[in-house]
Design an enzyme around this catalytic site. Structure first.
Site, PDB file in Angstrom:
ATOM      1  N   HIS A  65     -30.864 -49.137 105.414  1.00  0.00           N
ATOM      2  CA  HIS A  65     -29.674 -48.176 105.899  1.00  0.00           C
ATOM      3  C   HIS A  65     -30.164 -47.581 105.626  1.00  0.00           C
ATOM      4  CE1 HIS A  65     -27.111 -48.141 102.957  1.00  0.00           C
ATOM      5  NE2 HIS A  65     -26.441 -50.095 102.962  1.00  0.00           N
TER       6      HIS A  65
ATOM      7  N   HIS B 112     -17.204 -57.517  96.931  1.00  0.00           N
ATOM      8  CA  HIS B 112     -17.678 -56.456  97.308  1.00  0.00           C
ATOM      9  C   HIS B 112     -17.150 -57.211  99.125  1.00  0.00           C
ATOM     10  CE1 HIS B 112     -19.279 -52.442  99.481  1.00  0.00           C
ATOM     11  NE2 HIS B 112     -19.886 -52.568  98.654  1.00  0.00           N
TER      12      HIS B 112
ATOM     13  N   GLU C 192     -19.057 -55.629 101.734  1.00  0.00           N
ATOM     14  CA  GLU C 192     -20.243 -54.801 102.341  1.00  0.00           C
ATOM     15  C   GLU C 192     -21.140 -56.061 102.945  1.00  0.00           C
ATOM     16  OE1 GLU C 192     -22.299 -51.713 100.951  1.00  0.00           O
ATOM     17  OE2 GLU C 192     -23.254 -50.941 102.875  1.00  0.00           O
TER      18      GLU C 192
ATOM     19  N   ASP D 137     -24.151 -57.233 102.902  1.00  0.00           N
ATOM     20  CA  ASP D 137     -25.219 -57.635 102.155  1.00  0.00           C
ATOM     21  C   ASP D 137     -24.719 -58.364 100.841  1.00  0.00           C
ATOM     22  OD1 ASP D 137     -23.977 -55.519 100.965  1.00  0.00           O
ATOM     23  OD2 ASP D 137     -26.060 -54.403  99.559  1.00  0.00           O
TER      24      ASP D 137
ATOM     25  N   HIS E  74     -18.308 -49.184  95.302  1.00  0.00           N
ATOM     26  CA  HIS E  74     -18.591 -47.291  96.159  1.00  0.00           C
ATOM     27  C   HIS E  74     -17.694 -47.776  96.953  1.00  0.00           C
ATOM     28  CE1 HIS E  74     -21.335 -48.529  98.538  1.00  0.00           C
ATOM     29  NE2 HIS E  74     -21.158 -49.617  98.770  1.00  0.00           N
TER      30      HIS E  74
ATOM     31  N   ASP F 276     -21.685 -53.414  92.760  1.00  0.00           N
ATOM     32  CA  ASP F 276     -23.075 -52.797  93.216  1.00  0.00           C
ATOM     33  C   ASP F 276     -23.615 -51.502  92.300  1.00  0.00           C
ATOM     34  OD1 ASP F 276     -24.057 -53.750  95.955  1.00  0.00           O
ATOM     35  OD2 ASP F 276     -23.039 -51.865  96.656  1.00  0.00           O
TER      36      ASP F 276
ATOM     37  N   TYR G 223     -31.415 -46.120  93.188  1.00  0.00           N
ATOM     38  CA  TYR G 223     -29.866 -46.390  93.507  1.00  0.00           C
ATOM     39  C   TYR G 223     -29.222 -45.162  93.591  1.00  0.00           C
ATOM     40  CZ  TYR G 223     -26.936 -50.468  95.516  1.00  0.00           C
ATOM     41  OH  TYR G 223     -26.204 -51.445  95.501  1.00  0.00           O
TER      42      TYR G 223
ATOM     43  N   HIS H 142     -27.312 -56.237  92.480  1.00  0.00           N
ATOM     44  CA  HIS H 142     -28.677 -56.040  93.019  1.00  0.00           C
ATOM     45  C   HIS H 142     -29.920 -55.914  91.714  1.00  0.00           C
ATOM     46  CE1 HIS H 142     -27.760 -55.575  97.494  1.00  0.00           C
ATOM     47  NE2 HIS H 142     -26.174 -54.432  96.715  1.00  0.00           N
TER      48      HIS H 142
HETATM   49 FE1  FEO Z   1     -22.035 -52.030  99.119  1.00  0.00          FE
HETATM   50 FE2  FEO Z   1     -24.832 -54.005  97.928  1.00  0.00          FE
HETATM   51  O1  FEO Z   1     -23.125 -52.764  98.935  1.00  0.00           O
END
Ligand code: FEO
Length: 399
Positions: A23, A77, A79, A81, A144, A163, A191, A222
């Site tokens: 993104h 989380h 999100e 991903d 976040h 994250d 990051y 990640h």
């Molecule tokens: Fe906030 Fe890696 O997603």
């Protein structure tokens, strides 16, 4: 390839070798979506992966245990991903209970049909006994996303941090001590600067909550797992979240016919002195991800653009818009730029610097058509001033 964190706790995620645009975050080194399997009397999957990698995740789990033995799927989380693969995973392990906090359950229900899922809603302090090991949940709102949560395994001193503490870094290695340390820290900084920086206060609250937690290993969602350098990444997050800056002057600019470029080089020349790192970047030749990363720890920023259509040049506007969203704080700044028959570029930059609430050290520096020797001398003097402020600001915050 070693995927084992400790006894019966393994990485089962996916490596996205070729992603270069996350993104709009330019991921030059690719990315990983980390998921972990904790096997005990009960088995828990910690997070999932991006939807296209669901099959890979299920294959990795199946290589360690029968899918019918997965009792819990923890979603730290929502999100996509990390939760994009959840619908396929929940279809593959229908006996499993989805464990998440209340806000996460609400967000997941907006993304997909969760009506058939068995759910267990948890909150900070709740524990889930798996056998010899326990999962302990720590909500980390706005670090976040609103529903962000971390999961801690006290018996192993292991934190699944989601994250935070992550990096976009695709490797065959899984641990921080298996790769070049400077590279993993640079990716962690990138990051932070591009994803986490607007949520510094939430990060500081998270660090407070974790202060009493005995952490030996941090397994983020990640990149590499902090097995050897967990203390260093926590210290770096404390520095970044408190906006600790370095004696560093960053000169960012765009130019039409090299007049604004000449001003930028004169500012750089003035800022170049022992003890100060001075850095110049053409915003049309540098990606936004790198610009935000260099801005994170710069104590002073000079931002310039030639006037185009009574405003900034387009990529200068894009860079400032991106920085305004990220809101890095605690910087001295100046606007500069050339113009012809009408002003507007430096003035628009000045407005943006005000919105960023940076300390503006001078009126905008302007050159009509070509910078005169007097204008270039003024640019050098402002460069010197920025270097002085950079040293003073960094000393004041103890850097
Ligand atoms: Fe906030 Fe890696 O997603």
């Amino acid at each position: 390839m070693n995927h084992t964190l400790c006894n019966q706790i393994d990485w089962v995620g996916a490596v996205d070798w070729n992603i270069r645009d996350f993104h709009s975050y330019q991921t030059d080194r690719g990315a990983t979506y980390n998921a972990y399997l904790v096997r005990d009397e009960k088995t828990a999957l910690i997070d999932t992966v991006k939807a296209p990698f669901a099959g890979e995740l299920l294959k990795n789990i199946a290589s360690l245990t029968d899918l019918s033995r997965v009792d819990y799927v923890v979603c730290n989380h929502a999100e996509l991903d990390h939760a994009g693969a959840l619908p396929e995973v929940m279809r593959a392990v229908p006996q499993a209970i989805l464990v998440c906090d209340k806000k996460c359950a609400a967000t997941l229900a907006e993304y997909c049909d969760t009506s058939d899922w068995k759910m267990q809603i948890v909150a900070s302090g709740d524990r889930l006994r798996l056998g010899r090991r326990t999962l302990q949940f720590v909500e980390t709102p706005m670090a976040h996303w609103p529903e962000s949560m971390a999961t801690y395994v006290p018996e192993e001193k292991l934190l699944f941090s989601m994250d935070i503490f992550g990096q976009h870094y695709a490797t065959s290695q899984r641990f921080d001590d298996e790769v070049d340390f400077a590279t993993v820290m640079d990716e962690a900084k990138t990051y932070y600067a591009n994803i986490v920086v607007p949520y510094g206060q939430a990060v500081l609250k998270t660090l407070e909550r974790l202060a009493g937690v005995d952490i030996g290993m941090i397994a983020p969602s990640h990149g590499l797992i902090w097995r050897t350098h967990a203390g260093k990444i926590v210290a770096a997050y404390r520095d970044w979240a408190t906006q600790h800056v370095k004696p560093k002057v960053l000169v960012l600019y765009d130019t039409m016919w090299e007049s604004t470029a000449a001003m930028a080089h004169a500012i750089l020349e003035g800022a170049t002195r022992p003890g100060v790192s001075a850095l110049l970047m053409h915003v049309r030749r540098t990606n936004l991800t790198r610009i935000a990363t260099e801005a994170l720890d710069a104590a002073a920023i000079a931002f310039g653009s030639a006037t185009l259509n009574r405003g900034m040049m387009p990529m200068a506007a894009a860079a400032l818009n991106y920085l305004e969203g990220l809101r890095p704080q605690g910087k001295a700044a100046v606007a500069f730029g050339s113009y012809g028959w009408g002003v507007g570029g430096a003035e628009a930059i000045q407005e943006s610097l005000r919105r960023l609430e940076w300390e503006i050290v001078s009126e905008p520096l302007r050159a009509r058509w070509r910078p005169t020797p007097e204008v270039l001398a003024q640019c050098r003097r402002v460069g010197e001033l920025l270097a002085e402020r950079a040293v003073a600001i960094s000393q004041a915050n103890g850097t």
